[in-house]
Write a protein that holds these residues in place. Sequence first.
Motif, PDB file in Angstrom:
ATOM      1  N   THR A 104       0.773  -1.254   0.003  1.00 51.64           N
ATOM      2  CA  THR A 104       0.037  -0.035   0.143  1.00 51.64           C
ATOM      3  C   THR A 104       0.801   1.340   0.022  1.00 51.64           C
ATOM      4  O   THR A 104       0.594   2.185  -0.803  1.00 51.64           O
ATOM      5  CB  THR A 104      -1.065  -0.001   1.237  1.00 51.64           C
ATOM      6  N   ASP A 105       1.805   1.254   0.681  1.00 55.86           N
ATOM      7  CA  ASP A 105       2.988   2.327   0.789  1.00 55.86           C
ATOM      8  C   ASP A 105       3.564   2.567  -0.466  1.00 55.86           C
ATOM      9  O   ASP A 105       3.573   3.722  -0.985  1.00 55.86           O
ATOM     10  CB  ASP A 105       3.801   2.166   2.023  1.00 55.86           C
ATOM     11  N   TYR A 106       4.032   1.435  -0.813  1.00 57.11           N
ATOM     12  CA  TYR A 106       4.735   1.366  -2.442  1.00 57.11           C
ATOM     13  C   TYR A 106       4.077   1.993  -3.202  1.00 57.11           C
ATOM     14  O   TYR A 106       4.216   2.758  -4.098  1.00 57.11           O
ATOM     15  CB  TYR A 106       5.405   0.160  -2.711  1.00 57.11           C
ATOM     16  N   THR A 107       2.694   1.508  -3.350  1.00 58.33           N
ATOM     17  CA  THR A 107       2.055   2.013  -4.792  1.00 58.33           C
ATOM     18  C   THR A 107       1.325   3.257  -4.405  1.00 58.33           C
ATOM     19  O   THR A 107       0.788   3.825  -5.423  1.00 58.33           O
ATOM     20  CB  THR A 107       0.668   0.817  -4.945  1.00 58.33           C
ATOM     21  N   SER A 108       1.296   3.940  -3.334  1.00 56.50           N
ATOM     22  CA  SER A 108       0.950   5.196  -2.866  1.00 56.50           C
ATOM     23  C   SER A 108       1.943   6.291  -3.577  1.00 56.50           C
ATOM     24  O   SER A 108       1.853   7.234  -3.697  1.00 56.50           O
ATOM     25  CB  SER A 108       0.582   5.425  -1.521  1.00 56.50           C
ATOM     26  N   ARG A 109       3.237   5.736  -3.836  1.00 54.46           N
ATOM     27  CA  ARG A 109       4.385   6.869  -4.144  1.00 54.46           C
ATOM     28  C   ARG A 109       4.920   6.248  -5.242  1.00 54.46           C
ATOM     29  O   ARG A 109       5.971   6.907  -6.091  1.00 54.46           O
ATOM     30  CB  ARG A 109       5.225   6.872  -2.834  1.00 54.46           C
ATOM     31  N   ILE A 110       4.391   5.453  -5.986  1.00 55.25           N
ATOM     32  CA  ILE A 110       5.218   4.623  -7.193  1.00 55.25           C
ATOM     33  C   ILE A 110       4.856   5.769  -8.417  1.00 55.25           C
ATOM     34  O   ILE A 110       3.977   6.250  -8.402  1.00 55.25           O
ATOM     35  CB  ILE A 110       4.658   3.580  -7.605  1.00 55.25           C
ATOM     36  N   THR A 111       5.769   5.999  -9.277  1.00 52.80           N
ATOM     37  CA  THR A 111       5.781   6.920 -10.201  1.00 52.80           C
ATOM     38  C   THR A 111       5.775   5.942 -11.488  1.00 52.80           C
ATOM     39  O   THR A 111       5.958   4.964 -11.491  1.00 52.80           O
ATOM     40  CB  THR A 111       7.358   7.691 -10.342  1.00 52.80           C
ATOM     41  N   LEU A 112       5.129   6.659 -12.790  1.00 59.89           N
ATOM     42  CA  LEU A 112       5.087   6.211 -13.798  1.00 59.89           C
ATOM     43  C   LEU A 112       6.265   5.564 -14.381  1.00 59.89           C
ATOM     44  O   LEU A 112       6.397   4.560 -14.688  1.00 59.89           O
ATOM     45  CB  LEU A 112       4.390   7.152 -14.972  1.00 59.89           C
ATOM     46  N   PRO A 113       7.591   6.260 -14.311  1.00 63.53           N
ATOM     47  CA  PRO A 113       8.607   5.907 -14.900  1.00 63.53           C
ATOM     48  C   PRO A 113       9.152   4.486 -14.084  1.00 63.53           C
ATOM     49  O   PRO A 113       9.607   3.492 -14.537  1.00 63.53           O
ATOM     50  CB  PRO A 113       9.963   6.776 -14.541  1.00 63.53           C
ATOM     51  N   GLU A 114       8.670   4.537 -12.759  1.00 62.77           N
ATOM     52  CA  GLU A 114       9.063   3.316 -11.990  1.00 62.77           C
ATOM     53  C   GLU A 114       7.990   2.154 -12.486  1.00 62.77           C
ATOM     54  O   GLU A 114       8.568   1.028 -12.326  1.00 62.77           O
ATOM     55  CB  GLU A 114       8.874   3.389 -10.369  1.00 62.77           C
ATOM     56  N   MET A 115       6.793   2.465 -12.790  1.00 62.39           N
ATOM     57  CA  MET A 115       5.896   1.357 -13.166  1.00 62.39           C
ATOM     58  C   MET A 115       6.383   0.757 -14.462  1.00 62.39           C
ATOM     59  O   MET A 115       6.064  -0.417 -14.824  1.00 62.39           O
ATOM     60  CB  MET A 115       4.528   2.060 -13.395  1.00 62.39           C
ATOM     61  N   GLU A 116       7.080   1.594 -15.374  1.00 68.58           N
ATOM     62  CA  GLU A 116       7.494   1.332 -16.554  1.00 68.58           C
ATOM     63  C   GLU A 116       8.751   0.632 -16.665  1.00 68.58           C
ATOM     64  O   GLU A 116       9.269   0.049 -17.655  1.00 68.58           O
ATOM     65  CB  GLU A 116       7.308   2.252 -17.552  1.00 68.58           C
ATOM     66  N   GLU A 117       9.287   0.825 -15.541  1.00 65.71           N
ATOM     67  CA  GLU A 117      10.823   0.252 -15.615  1.00 65.71           C
ATOM     68  C   GLU A 117      11.099  -0.980 -15.627  1.00 65.71           C
ATOM     69  O   GLU A 117      10.138  -1.953 -15.139  1.00 65.71           O
ATOM     70  CB  GLU A 117      11.680   0.882 -14.126  1.00 65.71           C
ATOM     71  N   VAL A 118      12.146  -1.702 -16.344  1.00 62.32           N
ATOM     72  CA  VAL A 118      12.383  -3.027 -16.530  1.00 62.32           C
ATOM     73  C   VAL A 118      13.242  -3.498 -15.034  1.00 62.32           C
ATOM     74  O   VAL A 118      14.202  -3.042 -14.934  1.00 62.32           O
ATOM     75  CB  VAL A 118      13.203  -3.573 -17.600  1.00 62.32           C
ATOM     76  N   LYS A 119      12.664  -4.311 -14.568  1.00 61.70           N
ATOM     77  CA  LYS A 119      13.331  -4.915 -13.369  1.00 61.70           C
ATOM     78  C   LYS A 119      14.163  -6.161 -13.706  1.00 61.70           C
ATOM     79  O   LYS A 119      13.775  -6.770 -14.645  1.00 61.70           O
ATOM     80  CB  LYS A 119      12.368  -5.341 -12.119  1.00 61.70           C
ATOM     81  N   THR A 120      15.408  -6.256 -13.108  1.00 67.44           N
ATOM     82  CA  THR A 120      16.248  -7.308 -13.370  1.00 67.44           C
ATOM     83  C   THR A 120      15.911  -8.322 -12.188  1.00 67.44           C
ATOM     84  O   THR A 120      16.195  -7.845 -11.082  1.00 67.44           O
ATOM     85  CB  THR A 120      17.744  -7.005 -13.632  1.00 67.44           C
ATOM     86  N   SER A 121      15.413  -9.499 -12.142  1.00 69.84           N
ATOM     87  CA  SER A 121      15.023 -10.364 -11.221  1.00 69.84           C
ATOM     88  C   SER A 121      16.256 -11.348 -10.879  1.00 69.84           C
ATOM     89  O   SER A 121      16.859 -12.187 -11.906  1.00 69.84           O
ATOM     90  CB  SER A 121      14.079 -11.172 -11.570  1.00 69.84           C
ATOM     91  N   PRO A 122      16.934 -11.385  -9.701  1.00 66.36           N
ATOM     92  CA  PRO A 122      17.756 -12.288  -9.459  1.00 66.36           C
ATOM     93  C   PRO A 122      17.335 -13.750  -9.016  1.00 66.36           C
ATOM     94  O   PRO A 122      18.097 -14.436  -8.627  1.00 66.36           O
ATOM     95  CB  PRO A 122      18.572 -11.514  -8.151  1.00 66.36           C
ATOM     96  N   SER A 123      16.021 -13.809  -9.001  1.00 65.73           N
ATOM     97  CA  SER A 123      15.524 -14.916  -8.367  1.00 65.73           C
ATOM     98  C   SER A 123      15.032 -15.823  -9.297  1.00 65.73           C
ATOM     99  O   SER A 123      14.750 -15.807 -10.367  1.00 65.73           O
ATOM    100  CB  SER A 123      13.947 -14.344  -7.959  1.00 65.73           C
ATOM    101  N   PRO A 124      15.939 -17.127  -8.890  1.00 65.31           N
ATOM    102  CA  PRO A 124      15.447 -18.173 -10.044  1.00 65.31           C
ATOM    103  C   PRO A 124      14.158 -18.778 -10.233  1.00 65.31           C
ATOM    104  O   PRO A 124      13.706 -19.267 -11.140  1.00 65.31           O
ATOM    105  CB  PRO A 124      16.265 -19.377  -9.214  1.00 65.31           C
ATOM    106  N   MET A 125      13.354 -18.389  -9.003  1.00 69.51           N
ATOM    107  CA  MET A 125      11.920 -18.706  -9.411  1.00 69.51           C
ATOM    108  C   MET A 125      11.149 -17.865 -10.148  1.00 69.51           C
ATOM    109  O   MET A 125      10.286 -18.112 -10.844  1.00 69.51           O
ATOM    110  CB  MET A 125      11.262 -18.538  -7.722  1.00 69.51           C
ATOM    111  N   VAL A 126      11.707 -16.573 -10.472  1.00 66.82           N
ATOM    112  CA  VAL A 126      10.993 -15.803 -11.480  1.00 66.82           C
ATOM    113  C   VAL A 126      11.742 -15.660 -12.769  1.00 66.82           C
ATOM    114  O   VAL A 126      11.185 -15.629 -13.786  1.00 66.82           O
ATOM    115  CB  VAL A 126      10.994 -14.294 -11.122  1.00 66.82           C
TER     116      VAL A 126
END
Length: 140
Positions: A104-126
């Motif tokens: 809830t906190d994260y989504t209350s302050r997330i910006t459009l660039p952050e929403m469009e940003e490509v994340k690199t996942s270090p997780s083998p499950m993802v």
Amino acid sequence: MMPAPPVSHPEIAMSAQTLLNSLFRYKASVDDELLDALNALGAEARSDDFRSALRVLNHAHLVDRIFVANLQRLNHSYAASWSSEAPPLAQLSSDIRETDRWYTDYTSRITLPEMEEVKTSPSPMVGAGACPAKRCWPMW
């Protein structure tokens, strides 16, 4: 049919952020109701069905925590998204509510660039590699 407007349009960005935040506030509210109802079961809480329900809730919680780590580009300690045993209801409730507050906190302050940003996942499950934020969310 007219093409959809670009996602980077400011009014749409605000709407997407607002919608995302409202969805996570709703999730937190529903989680509260479910956890309170489970807590009210009393003696029925010792049944196999109850323990199965806790394992399913724990699975959903573990997946939420994995995505929290991915969104922050942090490693996590989960070797799997499933556990044969769930923590006691009091601990699971506390953990779920804490994670709901984070989203809830994260989504209350997330910006459009952050929403469009490509994340690199270090997780083998993802799967290691690129994960656009809009596809990294548990609900997408």
